[in-house]
Design a protein around this motif. Sequence first.
Motif, mmCIF file in Angstrom:
data_model
loop_
_atom_site.group_PDB
_atom_site.id
_atom_site.type_symbol
_atom_site.label_atom_id
_atom_site.label_comp_id
_atom_site.label_asym_id
_atom_site.label_seq_id
_atom_site.Cartn_x
_atom_site.Cartn_y
_atom_site.Cartn_z
ATOM 1 N N GLY A 294 0.719 2.837 -12.880
ATOM 2 C CA GLY A 294 0.661 1.459 -12.396
ATOM 3 C C GLY A 294 0.006 1.307 -11.036
ATOM 4 N N PHE A 295 -0.875 2.242 -10.666
ATOM 5 C CA PHE A 295 -1.536 2.201 -9.360
ATOM 6 C C PHE A 295 -3.024 2.440 -9.520
ATOM 7 C CE2 PHE A 295 2.826 3.377 -8.680
ATOM 8 C CZ PHE A 295 3.196 2.643 -7.559
ATOM 9 N N GLU A 296 -3.772 2.118 -8.463
ATOM 10 C CA GLU A 296 -5.200 2.398 -8.407
ATOM 11 C C GLU A 296 -5.565 2.779 -6.980
ATOM 12 O OE1 GLU A 296 -7.382 -1.109 -9.462
ATOM 13 O OE2 GLU A 296 -6.562 -2.282 -7.825
ATOM 14 N N PRO A 297 -6.609 3.615 -6.822
ATOM 15 C CA PRO A 297 -7.038 3.974 -5.469
ATOM 16 C C PRO A 297 -7.510 2.730 -4.711
ATOM 17 C CG PRO A 297 -8.045 5.437 -7.086
ATOM 18 C CD PRO A 297 -7.390 4.322 -7.839
ATOM 19 N N LEU A 298 -7.314 2.729 -3.413
ATOM 20 C CA LEU A 298 -7.843 1.648 -2.587
ATOM 21 C C LEU A 298 -9.369 1.706 -2.617
ATOM 22 C CD1 LEU A 298 -5.483 1.951 0.502
ATOM 23 C CD2 LEU A 298 -5.397 0.236 -1.316
ATOM 24 N N PRO A 299 -10.036 0.570 -2.487
ATOM 25 C CA PRO A 299 -11.501 0.583 -2.467
ATOM 26 C C PRO A 299 -12.002 1.536 -1.372
ATOM 27 C CG PRO A 299 -10.682 -1.665 -2.589
ATOM 28 C CD PRO A 299 -9.495 -0.785 -2.354
ATOM 29 N N ASP A 300 -12.995 2.325 -1.705
ATOM 30 C CA ASP A 300 -13.611 3.294 -0.784
ATOM 31 C C ASP A 300 -12.675 4.408 -0.325
ATOM 32 O OD1 ASP A 300 -16.071 1.924 -0.872
ATOM 33 O OD2 ASP A 300 -15.351 0.517 0.654
ATOM 34 N N ALA A 301 -11.507 4.552 -0.942
ATOM 35 C CA ALA A 301 -10.592 5.641 -0.569
ATOM 36 C C ALA A 301 -11.120 6.957 -1.126
ATOM 37 C CB ALA A 301 -9.186 5.373 -1.106
ATOM 38 N N LEU B 184 0.842 -1.183 0.000
ATOM 39 C CA LEU B 184 0.000 0.000 0.000
ATOM 40 C C LEU B 184 0.881 1.238 0.000
ATOM 41 C CD1 LEU B 184 -2.636 -1.116 2.645
ATOM 42 C CD2 LEU B 184 -2.678 -1.442 0.162
ATOM 43 N N PHE B 185 0.439 2.264 -0.709
ATOM 44 C CA PHE B 185 1.206 3.489 -0.863
ATOM 45 C C PHE B 185 0.282 4.689 -0.686
ATOM 46 C CE2 PHE B 185 2.908 0.178 -3.588
ATOM 47 C CZ PHE B 185 4.246 0.151 -3.238
ATOM 48 N N THR B 186 0.860 5.866 -0.671
ATOM 49 C CA THR B 186 0.097 7.107 -0.674
ATOM 50 C C THR B 186 0.439 7.867 -1.945
ATOM 51 O OG1 THR B 186 0.117 7.261 1.734
ATOM 52 C CG2 THR B 186 -0.312 9.290 0.526
ATOM 53 N N ALA B 187 -0.597 8.272 -2.659
ATOM 54 C CA ALA B 187 -0.413 9.154 -3.810
ATOM 55 C C ALA B 187 -0.758 10.560 -3.342
ATOM 56 C CB ALA B 187 -1.313 8.743 -4.968
ATOM 57 N N GLN B 188 0.008 11.527 -3.803
ATOM 58 C CA GLN B 188 -0.250 12.918 -3.459
ATOM 59 C C GLN B 188 -0.295 13.744 -4.729
ATOM 60 O OE1 GLN B 188 2.937 13.852 -0.678
ATOM 61 N NE2 GLN B 188 1.579 13.361 1.033
ATOM 62 N N VAL C 126 4.264 8.209 -3.315
ATOM 63 C CA VAL C 126 5.337 8.249 -2.321
ATOM 64 C C VAL C 126 5.880 6.837 -2.115
ATOM 65 C CG1 VAL C 126 5.918 8.843 0.051
ATOM 66 C CG2 VAL C 126 4.229 10.216 -1.196
ATOM 67 N N LEU C 127 7.161 6.650 -2.370
ATOM 68 C CA LEU C 127 7.834 5.367 -2.158
ATOM 69 C C LEU C 127 8.826 5.538 -1.005
ATOM 70 C CD1 LEU C 127 8.637 4.400 -5.863
ATOM 71 C CD2 LEU C 127 6.625 3.765 -4.505
ATOM 72 N N ALA D 124 -4.204 13.845 -0.969
ATOM 73 C CA ALA D 124 -3.601 12.526 -0.772
ATOM 74 C C ALA D 124 -4.689 11.458 -0.797
ATOM 75 C CB ALA D 124 -2.852 12.482 0.552
ATOM 76 N N ILE D 125 -4.309 10.270 -1.264
ATOM 77 C CA ILE D 125 -5.220 9.132 -1.306
ATOM 78 C C ILE D 125 -4.388 7.853 -1.182
ATOM 79 C CG2 ILE D 125 -5.172 8.886 -3.829
ATOM 80 C CD1 ILE D 125 -8.194 8.199 -3.659
ATOM 81 N N GLY D 126 -4.948 6.849 -0.522
ATOM 82 C CA GLY D 126 -4.287 5.556 -0.447
ATOM 83 C C GLY D 126 -4.410 4.824 -1.763
ATOM 84 N N VAL D 127 -3.317 4.209 -2.210
ATOM 85 C CA VAL D 127 -3.313 3.475 -3.482
ATOM 86 C C VAL D 127 -2.600 2.141 -3.312
ATOM 87 C CG1 VAL D 127 -3.372 5.578 -4.895
ATOM 88 C CG2 VAL D 127 -1.176 4.569 -4.304
ATOM 89 N N ARG D 128 -2.791 1.293 -4.278
ATOM 90 C CA ARG D 128 -2.078 0.006 -4.359
ATOM 91 C C ARG D 128 -1.635 -0.202 -5.799
ATOM 92 N NH1 ARG D 128 -7.476 -3.720 -3.573
ATOM 93 N NH2 ARG D 128 -8.408 -3.215 -5.584
ATOM 94 N N SER D 129 -0.703 -1.129 -5.977
ATOM 95 C CA SER D 129 -0.286 -1.464 -7.337
ATOM 96 C C SER D 129 -1.496 -1.967 -8.102
ATOM 97 C CB SER D 129 0.794 -2.546 -7.320
ATOM 98 O OG SER D 129 1.963 -2.038 -6.734
#
Length: 93
Positions: free
Chosen positions: A52-59, A4-8, A21-22, A82-87
């Motif tokens: 190569g990412f997508e928002p987390l469900p319900d984020a 899990l990552f954070t996109a800003q 953010v890595l 900011a939003i939580g994301v995953r690969s």
Amino acid sequence: MEALFTAQMSVRRGRWRLYVVLMNTTERWPEYEFGPVVPTFTDRVNALSVLGFEPLPDARWEWTEDTETHDDPSSPVILIAAIGVRSWTGAVA
């Protein structure tokens, strides 16, 4: 276990950019530049998929503000989202 990552997203010099953010790496953070218009929700999701990412469900995008020059109350405001994301499982390697 999925990573899990954070996109800003922020604006600098009149141009919006989105980055993931890595932490704990020297790798360059994936980044996408939109330009001078505020990206729509769809624009942001499309940019994340290009990276190569997508928002987390319900984020949801969370907005906050910062200042360009800390400790200066007259400094211009910088908006940061900011939003939580995953690969993205459908991403092409």
